[in-house]
Design an enzyme around this catalytic site. Structure first.
Site, short mmCIF file in Angstrom:
data_model
loop_
_atom_site.label_atom_id
_atom_site.label_comp_id
_atom_site.label_asym_id
_atom_site.label_seq_id
_atom_site.Cartn_x
_atom_site.Cartn_y
_atom_site.Cartn_z
CB SER A 140 -0.90 0.02 1.24
OG SER A 140 -1.55 1.26 1.36
CE1 TYR A 163 -3.16 -2.64 5.50
CE2 TYR A 163 -2.95 -0.31 4.94
CZ TYR A 163 -3.10 -1.63 4.55
OH TYR A 163 -3.20 -1.95 3.21
#
Length: 245
Positions: A140, A163
């Site tokens: 990501s 995350y």
């Protein structure tokens, strides 16, 4: 025929990646933590005429499950051409640096980082037998330390200690793995599929699953003259795709 394995592939981006690879004539092993969900996913693909797909029960957080999946696939093929480490979790809430729990970090890293290590190490022998081995680690752009240090970055205020740091760790693993295999035909890259509308983000994303799948598949199919050890996010850089770590 080439053979591919996609983890976390019973739905969303993983499912789309399996579908697109199968449409291109690959034989694809659809890795699914839940076997029933995986069977349902394969049935959907076969209903579309894609018979070159097969479910493999694979929980990336469970070493025995990973080794069993390696054994099962090894009975069916002696070569694996493509490994797409797609399985991932967000990590729940809160995601602040001061309030996130150690258990949150452990659970998230177990999937997003350790899971990638487990699967990659388990299947590296089959990948070594391919003439064009490819590994795509689905990352990501939120794992880019450079971007998240820049106040002008469009997602600058969307911080998440758990995350984001897990994806940063995954990125470093990608760099080191690509370095160790730099003198081989391996091409190993981290790819951000974009802010995609899926269950993962409560369907708050802006991109389509189809486009996300194309971005991942693109780097699974690059030639031997293609890049390795790079970080790509076409959403953030439409021209070349490459973004800073």
């Amino acid at each position: 025929m080439k053979f591919a394995l996609v983890t976390g592939a019973s739905k969303s981006i993983g499912f789309e990646v399996v579908q697109q690879l199968a449409q291109k004539g690959m034989y694809v092993y659809l890795g699914s933590r839940n076997l029933e969900s995986g069977i349902e996913a394969v049935d959907k693909l076969k209903a579309k005429g894609l018979n070159n797909v097969e479910v493999i029960q694979l929980d990336v957080t469970d070493n025995e499950s990973v080794l069993k999946a390696r054994k099962e696939i090894g009975k069916k093929t002696k070569v694996l051409d493509i490994l797409i480490n797609n399985a991932g979790v967000y990590g729940g809430h809160p995601q602040t640096a001061l309030d996130s729990t150690i258990d949150q970090f452990k659970a998230t890293y177990d999937t997003n980082v350790y899971g990638v290590v487990r699967v990659t190490q388990a299947f590296i022998d089959l990948l070594n037998k391919s003439s064009e081995p490819r590994i795509v680690n689905v990352s990501s752009s939120q794992g880019s330390i450079t971007l998240h240090s820049d106040p002008t970055y469009k997602y600058y205020d969307y911080k998440g200690a758990v995350y984001l740091s897990s994806k940063s760790a995954l990125n470093m693993y990608t760099v080191v793995l690509a370095y160790e295999l730099k003198n081989t035909s391996f091409r190993i890259n981290a790819v951000c599929p974009g802010f995609t509308k899926t269950d993962f983000n409560g369907h708050r994303g802006t991109g389509s699953v189809a486009d996300a799948g194309k971005r991942v598949v693109k780097y699974a199919l690059i030639g031997n003259d293609g890049p390795t050890g790079k970080f790509f996010s076409e959403e953030n850089n439409p021209e070349t795709g490459e973004i800073p770590w």
